[in-house]
Write a protein that holds these residues in place. Structure first.
Motif, PDB file in Angstrom:
ATOM      1  N   UNK A 159     -24.311  18.147  -1.184  1.00  0.00           N
ATOM      2  CA  UNK A 159     -24.747  18.914  -2.073  1.00  0.00           C
ATOM      3  C   UNK A 159     -25.554  17.289  -3.242  1.00  0.00           C
ATOM      4  N   UNK A 160     -26.639  17.739  -3.575  1.00  0.00           N
ATOM      5  CA  UNK A 160     -27.410  16.691  -4.627  1.00  0.00           C
ATOM      6  C   UNK A 160     -26.476  16.768  -5.742  1.00  0.00           C
ATOM      7  N   UNK A 161     -25.671  17.714  -6.141  1.00  0.00           N
ATOM      8  CA  UNK A 161     -24.386  17.235  -6.954  1.00  0.00           C
ATOM      9  C   UNK A 161     -23.449  16.110  -6.625  1.00  0.00           C
ATOM     10  N   UNK A 162     -23.526  16.000  -5.704  1.00  0.00           N
ATOM     11  CA  UNK A 162     -22.734  15.261  -4.949  1.00  0.00           C
ATOM     12  C   UNK A 162     -22.973  13.968  -5.452  1.00  0.00           C
ATOM     13  N   UNK A 163     -23.717  13.307  -4.924  1.00  0.00           N
ATOM     14  CA  UNK A 163     -24.656  12.203  -5.304  1.00  0.00           C
ATOM     15  C   UNK A 163     -23.737  11.215  -6.538  1.00  0.00           C
ATOM     16  N   UNK A 164     -23.575  10.010  -6.850  1.00  0.00           N
ATOM     17  CA  UNK A 164     -22.992   9.363  -7.874  1.00  0.00           C
ATOM     18  C   UNK A 164     -22.373   7.769  -7.343  1.00  0.00           C
ATOM     19  N   UNK A 165     -21.391   7.127  -8.016  1.00  0.00           N
ATOM     20  CA  UNK A 165     -20.811   6.246  -7.617  1.00  0.00           C
ATOM     21  C   UNK A 165     -19.646   6.513  -7.208  1.00  0.00           C
ATOM     22  N   UNK A 166     -18.746   6.472  -5.658  1.00  0.00           N
ATOM     23  CA  UNK A 166     -17.668   6.982  -5.585  1.00  0.00           C
ATOM     24  C   UNK A 166     -16.695   6.214  -5.748  1.00  0.00           C
ATOM     25  N   UNK A 167     -15.164   6.127  -6.196  1.00  0.00           N
ATOM     26  CA  UNK A 167     -14.777   4.811  -6.855  1.00  0.00           C
ATOM     27  C   UNK A 167     -12.969   5.995  -6.239  1.00  0.00           C
ATOM     28  N   UNK A 168     -12.623   4.079  -5.169  1.00  0.00           N
ATOM     29  CA  UNK A 168     -11.320   4.095  -5.201  1.00  0.00           C
ATOM     30  C   UNK A 168     -10.198   3.614  -6.326  1.00  0.00           C
ATOM     31  N   UNK A 169      -8.654   4.587  -6.343  1.00  0.00           N
ATOM     32  CA  UNK A 169      -8.216   3.773  -7.360  1.00  0.00           C
ATOM     33  C   UNK A 169      -6.668   4.323  -6.687  1.00  0.00           C
ATOM     34  N   UNK A 170      -5.968   3.399  -6.667  1.00  0.00           N
ATOM     35  CA  UNK A 170      -4.539   2.845  -6.847  1.00  0.00           C
ATOM     36  C   UNK A 170      -3.680   2.945  -7.846  1.00  0.00           C
ATOM     37  N   UNK A 171      -2.767   4.245  -8.065  1.00  0.00           N
ATOM     38  CA  UNK A 171      -1.500   3.781  -9.155  1.00  0.00           C
ATOM     39  C   UNK A 171       0.093   3.552  -8.148  1.00  0.00           C
ATOM     40  N   UNK A 172       0.764   3.016  -8.880  1.00  0.00           N
ATOM     41  CA  UNK A 172       1.799   3.480  -7.795  1.00  0.00           C
ATOM     42  C   UNK A 172       2.894   3.717  -8.583  1.00  0.00           C
ATOM     43  N   UNK A 173       3.937   4.094  -7.071  1.00  0.00           N
ATOM     44  CA  UNK A 173       4.202   6.019  -7.947  1.00  0.00           C
ATOM     45  C   UNK A 173       5.228   5.820  -8.802  1.00  0.00           C
ATOM     46  N   UNK A 174       5.193   4.866  -9.727  1.00  0.00           N
ATOM     47  CA  UNK A 174       6.072   4.565 -10.852  1.00  0.00           C
ATOM     48  C   UNK A 174       5.560   5.291 -12.666  1.00  0.00           C
ATOM     49  N   UNK A 175       3.913   4.720 -12.318  1.00  0.00           N
ATOM     50  CA  UNK A 175       2.968   4.194 -13.199  1.00  0.00           C
ATOM     51  C   UNK A 175       2.349   6.181 -12.841  1.00  0.00           C
ATOM     52  N   UNK A 176       2.096   6.459 -14.736  1.00  0.00           N
ATOM     53  CA  UNK A 176       1.210   6.976 -14.871  1.00  0.00           C
ATOM     54  C   UNK A 176      -0.358   7.093 -14.659  1.00  0.00           C
ATOM     55  N   UNK A 191       0.900  -0.974  -0.187  1.00  0.00           N
ATOM     56  CA  UNK A 191      -0.163  -0.259  -0.242  1.00  0.00           C
ATOM     57  C   UNK A 191       0.803   1.426   0.130  1.00  0.00           C
ATOM     58  N   UNK A 192       1.901   1.036   0.692  1.00  0.00           N
ATOM     59  CA  UNK A 192       2.809   2.685   0.857  1.00  0.00           C
ATOM     60  C   UNK A 192       3.579   2.573  -0.262  1.00  0.00           C
ATOM     61  N   UNK A 193       3.350   1.388  -1.570  1.00  0.00           N
ATOM     62  CA  UNK A 193       4.066   2.116  -2.569  1.00  0.00           C
ATOM     63  C   UNK A 193       2.768   2.958  -3.861  1.00  0.00           C
ATOM     64  N   UNK A 194       1.533   2.672  -3.424  1.00  0.00           N
ATOM     65  CA  UNK A 194       1.160   3.431  -4.172  1.00  0.00           C
ATOM     66  C   UNK A 194       0.352   4.431  -3.499  1.00  0.00           C
ATOM     67  N   UNK A 195       0.416   6.151  -4.439  1.00  0.00           N
ATOM     68  CA  UNK A 195      -0.352   6.573  -4.693  1.00  0.00           C
ATOM     69  C   UNK A 195      -2.155   6.441  -4.970  1.00  0.00           C
ATOM     70  N   UNK A 196      -2.956   7.242  -4.073  1.00  0.00           N
ATOM     71  CA  UNK A 196      -4.510   6.938  -4.259  1.00  0.00           C
ATOM     72  C   UNK A 196      -5.657   7.723  -5.119  1.00  0.00           C
ATOM     73  N   UNK A 197      -6.083   7.679  -5.374  1.00  0.00           N
ATOM     74  CA  UNK A 197      -7.252   8.752  -6.126  1.00  0.00           C
ATOM     75  C   UNK A 197      -8.791   8.120  -5.753  1.00  0.00           C
ATOM     76  N   UNK A 198      -9.312   9.370  -5.464  1.00  0.00           N
ATOM     77  CA  UNK A 198     -11.171   8.910  -6.117  1.00  0.00           C
ATOM     78  C   UNK A 198     -11.347   9.584  -6.921  1.00  0.00           C
ATOM     79  N   UNK A 199     -12.481   8.748  -7.163  1.00  0.00           N
ATOM     80  CA  UNK A 199     -13.496   9.702  -8.855  1.00  0.00           C
ATOM     81  C   UNK A 199     -14.243   9.558  -8.096  1.00  0.00           C
TER      82      UNK A 199
END
Length: 119
Positions: free
Chosen positions: A87-104, A29-37
């Motif tokens: 807000x109502x416009x925040x309604x969505x399916x929320x996903x997390x994602x992982x990106x290894x440090x060396x990957x774009x 886990x500590x090798x990865x940047x994490x994102x939310x979409x």
């Protein structure tokens, strides 16, 4: 194999708060940047924010700035998305994602959790 499991979604009223969690397994886990979409109904998936592998830096979409906060606990293999003033416009399916440090790009994705904000 790599698994990202989101939790914490649900139904909340306008102005309320939710905290989403994403727990990772099968990776260092500590090798990865994490994102939310998120993907609002009928729309394309969009970026919400991301946090570096160490947690020292975060970056947010304009829609999230000032209301959402991303944090992580590397000892628990978990990244969080604290969402306030929803807000109502925040309604969505929320996903997390992982990106290894060396990957774009983000290489691994969770299954998503539904957030619904009622007006």
């Amino acid at each position: 194999q790599v698994q990202l499991v989101e939790s914490g979604g649900g139904l909340v009223q306008t102005g309320g708060s939710l905290r989403l969690s994403c727990t990772a397994s099968g990776l260092s886990f500590s090798e990865y940047h994490m994102g939310w979409f998120r993907q609002p109904p009928g729309k394309e998936r969009e970026f919400v924010g991301r946090i570096t592998w160490s947690g020292s830096s975060t970056y947010y979409a304009e829609s999230a700035k000032g209301r959402f906060t991303i944090s992580r606990d590397n000892a628990k293999n978990t990244v969080y998305l604290q969402m306030n003033s929803l807000k109502p416009e925040d309604t969505a399916v929320y996903y997390c994602a992982a990106r290894i440090r060396s990957s774009p790009q983000f290489d691994h994705w969770g299954q998503g959790t539904q957030v619904t904000v009622s007006s």
